[in-house]
Design an enzyme around this catalytic site. Structure first.
Site, PDB file in Angstrom:
ATOM      1  N   GLU A 116       6.993  16.765 -26.671  1.00  0.00           N
ATOM      2  CA  GLU A 116       7.100  16.868 -25.135  1.00  0.00           C
ATOM      3  C   GLU A 116       7.395  18.817 -24.947  1.00  0.00           C
ATOM      4  O   GLU A 116       6.561  19.337 -23.934  1.00  0.00           O
ATOM      5  CB  GLU A 116       6.996  16.097 -23.804  1.00  0.00           C
ATOM      6  CG  GLU A 116       6.570  15.195 -24.011  1.00  0.00           C
ATOM      7  CD  GLU A 116       5.061  15.118 -23.863  1.00  0.00           C
ATOM      8  OE1 GLU A 116       4.348  15.969 -23.714  1.00  0.00           O
ATOM      9  OE2 GLU A 116       4.352  13.573 -23.654  1.00  0.00           O
TER      10      GLU A 116
ATOM     11  N   ARG B 187      -3.687  20.394 -14.852  1.00  0.00           N
ATOM     12  CA  ARG B 187      -2.817  19.809 -15.414  1.00  0.00           C
ATOM     13  C   ARG B 187      -3.498  19.115 -17.230  1.00  0.00           C
ATOM     14  O   ARG B 187      -2.298  18.731 -17.804  1.00  0.00           O
ATOM     15  CB  ARG B 187      -2.871  18.706 -14.494  1.00  0.00           C
ATOM     16  CG  ARG B 187      -2.077  17.779 -14.249  1.00  0.00           C
ATOM     17  CD  ARG B 187      -1.634  16.790 -13.828  1.00  0.00           C
ATOM     18  NE  ARG B 187      -0.060  16.108 -13.177  1.00  0.00           N
ATOM     19  CZ  ARG B 187       0.167  15.012 -12.817  1.00  0.00           C
ATOM     20  NH1 ARG B 187       0.058  15.217 -11.613  1.00  0.00           N
ATOM     21  NH2 ARG B 187       1.564  14.319 -13.397  1.00  0.00           N
TER      22      ARG B 187
ATOM     23  N   HIS C 127      -2.286  14.248 -27.105  1.00  0.00           N
ATOM     24  CA  HIS C 127      -2.240  13.123 -26.090  1.00  0.00           C
ATOM     25  C   HIS C 127      -3.373  12.744 -26.731  1.00  0.00           C
ATOM     26  O   HIS C 127      -3.551  11.125 -26.478  1.00  0.00           O
ATOM     27  CB  HIS C 127      -1.821  12.664 -24.700  1.00  0.00           C
ATOM     28  CG  HIS C 127      -0.704  13.578 -24.135  1.00  0.00           C
ATOM     29  ND1 HIS C 127      -0.205  14.338 -25.013  1.00  0.00           N
ATOM     30  CD2 HIS C 127       0.476  13.120 -24.327  1.00  0.00           C
ATOM     31  CE1 HIS C 127       1.167  14.788 -24.097  1.00  0.00           C
ATOM     32  NE2 HIS C 127       1.355  13.685 -23.503  1.00  0.00           N
TER      33      HIS C 127
ATOM     34  N   LYS D 230       2.140  10.823 -11.969  1.00  0.00           N
ATOM     35  CA  LYS D 230       1.789   9.900 -12.716  1.00  0.00           C
ATOM     36  C   LYS D 230       1.992   8.746 -13.036  1.00  0.00           C
ATOM     37  O   LYS D 230       3.640   8.738 -13.373  1.00  0.00           O
ATOM     38  CB  LYS D 230       1.596  10.681 -13.924  1.00  0.00           C
ATOM     39  CG  LYS D 230      -0.010  11.671 -14.128  1.00  0.00           C
ATOM     40  CD  LYS D 230      -0.215  12.032 -16.188  1.00  0.00           C
ATOM     41  CE  LYS D 230      -2.097  12.844 -15.821  1.00  0.00           C
ATOM     42  NZ  LYS D 230      -1.842  12.851 -17.247  1.00  0.00           N
TER      43      LYS D 230
ATOM     44  N   ARG E 176       0.999  -0.989  -0.486  1.00  0.00           N
ATOM     45  CA  ARG E 176      -0.249  -0.406   0.108  1.00  0.00           C
ATOM     46  C   ARG E 176       0.692   1.523   0.472  1.00  0.00           C
ATOM     47  O   ARG E 176       0.605   2.458   0.371  1.00  0.00           O
ATOM     48  CB  ARG E 176      -1.209  -0.418   1.068  1.00  0.00           C
ATOM     49  CG  ARG E 176      -2.254  -0.826   1.104  1.00  0.00           C
ATOM     50  CD  ARG E 176      -2.862  -1.332   1.788  1.00  0.00           C
ATOM     51  NE  ARG E 176      -4.646  -2.299   2.271  1.00  0.00           N
ATOM     52  CZ  ARG E 176      -3.978  -3.446   2.565  1.00  0.00           C
ATOM     53  NH1 ARG E 176      -2.816  -3.117   3.344  1.00  0.00           N
ATOM     54  NH2 ARG E 176      -4.781  -4.370   2.594  1.00  0.00           N
TER      55      ARG E 176
ATOM     56  N   GLU F 269      -4.979  16.105 -11.626  1.00  0.00           N
ATOM     57  CA  GLU F 269      -6.142  16.456 -13.004  1.00  0.00           C
ATOM     58  C   GLU F 269      -7.445  17.015 -13.431  1.00  0.00           C
ATOM     59  O   GLU F 269      -8.290  16.662 -14.232  1.00  0.00           O
ATOM     60  CB  GLU F 269      -5.824  15.288 -14.349  1.00  0.00           C
ATOM     61  CG  GLU F 269      -5.108  15.653 -15.335  1.00  0.00           C
ATOM     62  CD  GLU F 269      -4.670  14.926 -16.403  1.00  0.00           C
ATOM     63  OE1 GLU F 269      -3.684  14.499 -17.113  1.00  0.00           O
ATOM     64  OE2 GLU F 269      -5.715  14.124 -16.497  1.00  0.00           O
TER      65      GLU F 269
ATOM     66  N   ASN G 290      -1.893  17.727 -21.425  1.00  0.00           N
ATOM     67  CA  ASN G 290      -2.544  16.177 -22.445  1.00  0.00           C
ATOM     68  C   ASN G 290      -2.412  16.435 -23.950  1.00  0.00           C
ATOM     69  O   ASN G 290      -3.130  15.628 -24.618  1.00  0.00           O
ATOM     70  CB  ASN G 290      -3.521  15.664 -22.356  1.00  0.00           C
ATOM     71  CG  ASN G 290      -2.272  14.920 -21.177  1.00  0.00           C
ATOM     72  OD1 ASN G 290      -2.204  13.948 -20.684  1.00  0.00           O
ATOM     73  ND2 ASN G 290      -3.646  14.415 -20.014  1.00  0.00           N
TER      74      ASN G 290
ATOM     75  N   LYS H 238       5.949  21.860 -15.762  1.00  0.00           N
ATOM     76  CA  LYS H 238       5.361  20.676 -15.199  1.00  0.00           C
ATOM     77  C   LYS H 238       5.213  20.946 -14.049  1.00  0.00           C
ATOM     78  O   LYS H 238       4.216  21.061 -13.205  1.00  0.00           O
ATOM     79  CB  LYS H 238       6.164  19.901 -15.505  1.00  0.00           C
ATOM     80  CG  LYS H 238       5.696  18.204 -15.231  1.00  0.00           C
ATOM     81  CD  LYS H 238       4.798  17.575 -15.816  1.00  0.00           C
ATOM     82  CE  LYS H 238       3.661  16.376 -15.998  1.00  0.00           C
ATOM     83  NZ  LYS H 238       4.619  15.417 -16.553  1.00  0.00           N
TER      84      LYS H 238
ATOM     85  N   HIS I  94       6.189   6.799 -28.617  1.00  0.00           N
ATOM     86  CA  HIS I  94       4.980   7.993 -27.215  1.00  0.00           C
ATOM     87  C   HIS I  94       4.967   9.268 -27.634  1.00  0.00           C
ATOM     88  O   HIS I  94       4.117   9.463 -28.315  1.00  0.00           O
ATOM     89  CB  HIS I  94       5.047   7.665 -26.158  1.00  0.00           C
ATOM     90  CG  HIS I  94       4.329   9.124 -25.206  1.00  0.00           C
ATOM     91  ND1 HIS I  94       2.756   8.892 -25.529  1.00  0.00           N
ATOM     92  CD2 HIS I  94       4.225   9.692 -24.530  1.00  0.00           C
ATOM     93  CE1 HIS I  94       2.022   9.667 -25.017  1.00  0.00           C
ATOM     94  NE2 HIS I  94       3.347  11.090 -24.246  1.00  0.00           N
TER      95      HIS I  94
ATOM     96  N   HIS J  50      -2.600   9.012 -28.397  1.00  0.00           N
ATOM     97  CA  HIS J  50      -2.693   7.832 -27.647  1.00  0.00           C
ATOM     98  C   HIS J  50      -3.628   6.596 -28.650  1.00  0.00           C
ATOM     99  O   HIS J  50      -3.471   5.693 -28.294  1.00  0.00           O
ATOM    100  CB  HIS J  50      -3.419   7.759 -26.462  1.00  0.00           C
ATOM    101  CG  HIS J  50      -2.765   8.225 -25.170  1.00  0.00           C
ATOM    102  ND1 HIS J  50      -3.357   8.790 -23.697  1.00  0.00           N
ATOM    103  CD2 HIS J  50      -1.277   8.778 -25.234  1.00  0.00           C
ATOM    104  CE1 HIS J  50      -2.161   9.643 -23.404  1.00  0.00           C
ATOM    105  NE2 HIS J  50      -0.916   9.046 -24.212  1.00  0.00           N
TER     106      HIS J  50
END
Length: 433
Positions: free
Chosen positions: A254, A310, A317, A212, A190, A306, A314, A296, A334, A321
């Site tokens: 990026e 935030r 993206h 992330k 955990r 997000e 993306n 960032k 990517h 994606h």
């Protein structure tokens, strides 16, 4: 006929633009960098880039002093952490050792990076520190291995070697390793501490910062994961010396993003210095990494999980994606998919009448200068795009929200309030069917 997937071509695929469509309602989230002197009542930031000046460049006896890193702070209250940026930082063991909790460390890396840097990192963790023991797990390299089966190898190693809650996981590699190691650290017992040592430009300017973590699912990218912050991010810019040209260009996608969504001065710097970045000029790379991390860090400090701001990180993206998933993970890097996705997002922004011709032309020019693709592969169809985008993380109540440019350079919106015809027209412009 399917296009070659590796390396991607720079196939132009732009059709005439449709009539300008009406702008969104004020309900759309409008985001732009704060202007000097503006009143901003959000909590104050502690985003900083600092380095201690060295008065004497040598030690006694003529030995050179170690380089002093630039430090960018990510302000998250009691979970704040530093990003160290500089040359030769893996040769400064005190930087890593001050962030190790407990006596047990697990380094997670891959088959490409392990022969290059695993021994150096192990030494940095243990030199002068005999109480610390280091285990390692070496995963296969590639986006297609960013899945539950590979993640289990990390847990297997952690359990077999009886690591406990005071253990520290260290991610040594690119974005895939960082995402998987961070997710493993978030879930093992955990939650255990972890450190990011990114070795690709993509990871250094983006994925290693902000917490992330996660893995891919066959139906969508990064759909399984957690927000989980590292103890520190250590960016040794020397690791870029072993990075292939294609991977370097992927990371630049990026870097370009930050200029487009919030930092127009940085974008103009990129336009002037792109050839220096591609030639791996150390000062140019150091500046690009530092400025990207500052951008960032500021966004993460304001919107860690997000909820709105935030999401603007993306840009491109959602389309990107869809490309990665639609052609098979790992076929395109990517950043290559994000570059093509950015062009599509910019195209849609232009169709909506939210940006002028000049911004669109500059985006195409800088991505082509970076030798990145400006269109998806021909095997991507309108239907493929829609199927994958329907399960994107930014879908809320069945509505696909997108990051689009709006207004002058450096401004954008995160919104689901747009004319669906513009999205359809953009998809048809870039897909043959």
């Amino acid at each position: 006929m399917a296009a070659s997937l590796s390396p991607p071509s720079l196939r132009p695929s732009l059709r005439p633009y449709s009539a300008r469509l009406s702008p969104p309602s004020p309900a759309a989230l409008f985001l732009r960098p704060p202007t000097t002197g503006s009143s901003d009542h959000r909590r104050p930031l502690r985003i900083s880039a600092r380095s201690t000046p060295v008065m004497d460049p040598t030690l006694k006896g003529g030995a050179p002093l170690p380089a002093v890193p630039t430090v960018v702070d990510v302000d998250l209250g009691n979970r704040s952490y530093p990003i160290y940026i500089g040359s030769g930082l893996l040769d400064q063991p005190q930087l890593l050792q001050r962030h190790v909790v407990g006596k047990r460390v697990l380094v997670v890396t891959n088959t490409t990076i392990a022969p290059l840097y695993l021994e150096k990192v192990t030494e940095a963790l243990t030199v002068g520190n005999p109480n610390v023991s280091v285990e390692s797990v070496i995963l296969p390299d590639g986006e297609k291995y960013k899945n539950m089966e590979t993640l289990m190898k990390v847990f297997d190693k952690a359990i077999e070697t009886r690591l406990d809650r005071r253990s520290t996981f260290v991610a040594l590699g690119g974005g895939v390793i960082g995402d998987m190691c961070g997710f493993a650290a978030a879930a093992f017992l955990r939650g255990v501490n972890f450190i990011q040592i990114p070795t690709t430009l993509m990871a250094q300017v983006d994925s290693s910062v902000g917490g992330k973590t996660g893995i891919n699912h066959p139906l969508g990218k990064n759909l399984i994961g957690a927000f989980y912050q590292p103890q520190c991010v250590l960016i040794d810019t020397d690791t870029l010396n072993t990075l292939p040209d294609r991977e370097l260009a992927s990371g630049i996608a990026e870097v370009v993003k930050y200029g487009l969504i919030r930092d127009p001065e940085f974008f103009r710097w990129q336009e002037k210095n792109m050839q220096s970045l591609l030639a791996r000029d150390p000062s140019a790379l150091a500046h690009a990494i530092k400025r990207s991390c500052e951008n960032k860090a500021e966004v993460v400090s304001l919107d860690e999980k997000e909820s709105g701001l935030r999401a603007t990180l993306n840009l491109g993206h959602t389309f990107g994606h869809a490309i990665e998933n639609g052609i098979g993970y790992g076929q395109w890097l990517h950043g290559e998919a994000v570059a093509a996705g950015t062009v599509m997002a910019v195209d849609m922004s232009h169709r909506l009448g939210w940006i002028d011709d000049t911004i669109q032309e500059r985006v195409l020019a800088i991505l082509q200068q970076a030798k990145l693709p400006i269109a998806p592969p021909e095997i991507m169809t309108v239907e493929k795009f829609k199927d994958v985008m329907a399960v994107d993380k930014k879908v809320a109540d069945g509505l696909l929200r997108l990051i689009l440019l709006k207004g002058p350079l450096g401004s954008c919106v995160f919104t689901g309030d747009y004319d669906r015809k513009a999205l359809d027209e953009t998809l048809r412009a870039f897909c043959k069917c």
